[in-house]
Design an enzyme around this catalytic site. Structure first.
Site, PDB file in Angstrom:
ATOM      1  N   HIS A 409       0.646  -1.107   0.105  1.00 33.49           N
ATOM      2  CA  HIS A 409       0.139  -0.084  -0.131  1.00 33.49           C
ATOM      3  C   HIS A 409       0.855   1.144  -0.011  1.00 33.49           C
ATOM      4  O   HIS A 409       0.321   2.287  -0.122  1.00 33.49           O
ATOM      5  CB  HIS A 409      -0.997  -0.039   1.013  1.00 33.49           C
ATOM      6  CG  HIS A 409      -2.283   0.483   0.836  1.00 33.49           C
ATOM      7  ND1 HIS A 409      -2.476   1.647   0.165  1.00 33.49           N
ATOM      8  CD2 HIS A 409      -3.514   0.413   1.405  1.00 33.49           C
ATOM      9  CE1 HIS A 409      -3.820   2.035  -0.230  1.00 33.49           C
ATOM     10  NE2 HIS A 409      -4.350   1.052   0.729  1.00 33.49           N
ATOM     11  N   ASP A 413      -2.344   1.801  -4.811  1.00 35.02           N
ATOM     12  CA  ASP A 413      -3.545   2.219  -4.100  1.00 35.02           C
ATOM     13  C   ASP A 413      -4.650   1.051  -4.611  1.00 35.02           C
ATOM     14  O   ASP A 413      -4.447   0.511  -5.494  1.00 35.02           O
ATOM     15  CB  ASP A 413      -4.184   3.545  -4.680  1.00 35.02           C
ATOM     16  CG  ASP A 413      -3.134   4.819  -4.057  1.00 35.02           C
ATOM     17  OD1 ASP A 413      -2.449   4.485  -3.250  1.00 35.02           O
ATOM     18  OD2 ASP A 413      -3.080   5.573  -4.995  1.00 35.02           O
TER      19      ASP A 413
END
Length: 437
Positions: A409, A413
């Protein structure tokens, strides 16, 4: 008579030390030149060390699980003839092999660097001799045993042999279901009667507690799995894909393959991944934590998580974007066989840019694979199942598969991951696009 110090030779670029995973000799043994004396693990490959001289072993560097630095003494041999102690370090003949040991298949990561030296408790590893054992008896419905097939020669890994010796188990009494006696076979032997044959589960008895030292490949896997989870903020996205058309195409291609290898679903998945990655460069990348730099790769070096008796390894299919399904099938077969038979090369375990991992026939509804650090994404196809689905007002049969993707992350995204899987889904559900320019 003279003493010769066999020093650990340089066994790979960038390797500073190696772990002792098995001794095949002990102090006092008479050895011959070129005899295998130890197995040393580096970068998920086991290197067989062979003695450069004949003589009697008078000293060993340490116990199984210890680390030995390159150039340090591995073994001292009392030779029949004088050998210069200040002679250059002998480059002992080595061959690479993957140490065998069974574990349940879970997504893992290849070793990036050797762990810090750790002193392990002594574990005596017996010589790597072949053992003769019987395959599993086939259980009848009422729990009675049928006669096992004729005995055949099989192999047991150093880890299995060492564990069996610690437990006082004669491996010739352990029944198995394959070419090698594995930890699962030993577990079944201990659970179902310890030499009294296999019985129905209700006849099992409690086992003694067992302390198993985490060494060798399992220790490296454990350390790198922990490092990946500790350093990478994972998230996993799962979506359902209709594989009906692709399964039909695969069946047609296999029916007309001639001398070419049989196609599994994996080559098609890799082609689809490679076709879609150019539009999602953030996924085909490696993240340098210390430098704070993400390298987006133009070529796809596909890591392929492969279960072996030694644990999970990740051979790399280099330049996968340039291969068709037949070429991929051949390369997948070659690398998987090399990994399982211990012939995989160190360079074939390095340099991946994205990884695919599958539980194969074990399947599962969904998985949350662990990222293959320093990569930033790993893709996990799950089991294909046949279920009824609505097509307009009609209910039809469809072959459906959940596809999982875990991402870093810090780099990827959720929108990117979901969009990428949708692009994959379009290709897989309309497989003719896989072959279109």
């Amino acid at each position: 008579m003279a003493r010769f110090t066999f020093r650990l030779p340089d066994i790979g670029e960038g390797i500073a030390e190696a772990e002792i995973v098995a001794w095949h000799v002990k102090v006092g043994d008479r050895i011959e030149e070129d005899q295998q004396v130890a197995d040393m693990m580096t970068d998920k490959a086991t290197v067989e060390m062979e003695s450069p001289v004949s003589g009697t072993v008078v000293e060993l560097a340490g116990e199984v699980g210890d680390q030995v630095a390159i150039g340090a003494s591995l073994m001292v041999v009392e030779t029949d003839e004088a050998v210069a102690e200040d002679a250059p370090v002998t480059e002992a003949p080595v061959s690479e092999a993957v140490e065998e040991q069974v574990e349940a298949e879970t997504p893992g990561v290849p070793v990036v660097e050797a762990p810090a030296p750790v002193r392990a408790e002594p574990v005596e590893a017996p010589a790597p001799t072949e053992v003769v054992a019987q395959p599993f008896d086939t259980l009848r419905a009422n729990g009675a045993e049928e006669q096992a097939p004729a005995a055949k020669q099989v192999l047991a890994s150093p880890a299995v042999r060492a564990r069996a010796k610690d437990l006082g188990v004669d491996l010739s009494e352990v029944k198995h279901d394959g070419q090698h006696i594995r930890h699962a076979d030993l577990d079944a032997y201990l659970r179902y009667g310890s030499g009294q044959g296999y019985h129905a589960p209700h006849a099992s008895r409690a086992r003694e507690d067992e302390a198993v030292k985490v060494i060798g490949m399992r220790r490296r896997i454990a350390e790198n799995m922990a490092a990946a989870k500790r350093a990478i903020p994972h998230f996993t996205y799962v979506d359902e894909i209709d594989m009906t058309a692709l399964e039909a195409m695969r069946a047609d291609l296999n029916a007309n393959r001639g001398a070419r290898p049989k196609l599994t679903m994996l080559p098609f998945l890799i082609v689809a991944i490679c076709r879609t990655l150019p539009d999602f460069p953030m996924l085909n990348a490696r993240y340098d934590d210390e430098g704070g730099v993400v390298t987006r790769h133009g070529r796809v070096h596909m890591g392929m998580a492969t279960q072996t008796d030694a644990g999970l390894t990740v051979p790399v299919i280099r330049d996968a974007q340039d291969m068709n399904v037949w070429q991929l099938a051949s390369e997948i077969g070659r690398l998987a066989e090399a990994a399982r038979t211990g012939k995989i090369k160190s360079e074939e375990l390095q340099g991946g840019t994205i990884t695919i991992t599958s539980l194969g026939p074990l399947g599962g509804i969904a998985t949350t694979p662990v990222i293959n650090r320093p990569e930033v994404a790993i893709i996990g196809p799950n089991k294909i199942v046949e279920r009824p689905v609505f097509v307009g007002d009609d209910i039809v049969r469809a072959k459906l598969m959940n596809l999982s993707i875990s991402c870093d992350h810090r780099v990827v995204d959720g929108w990117d991951a979901a969009s990428y899987v949708q692009a994959l889904r379009k290709l897989l559900e309309t497989p003719v696009l896989l072959f279109a320019d």
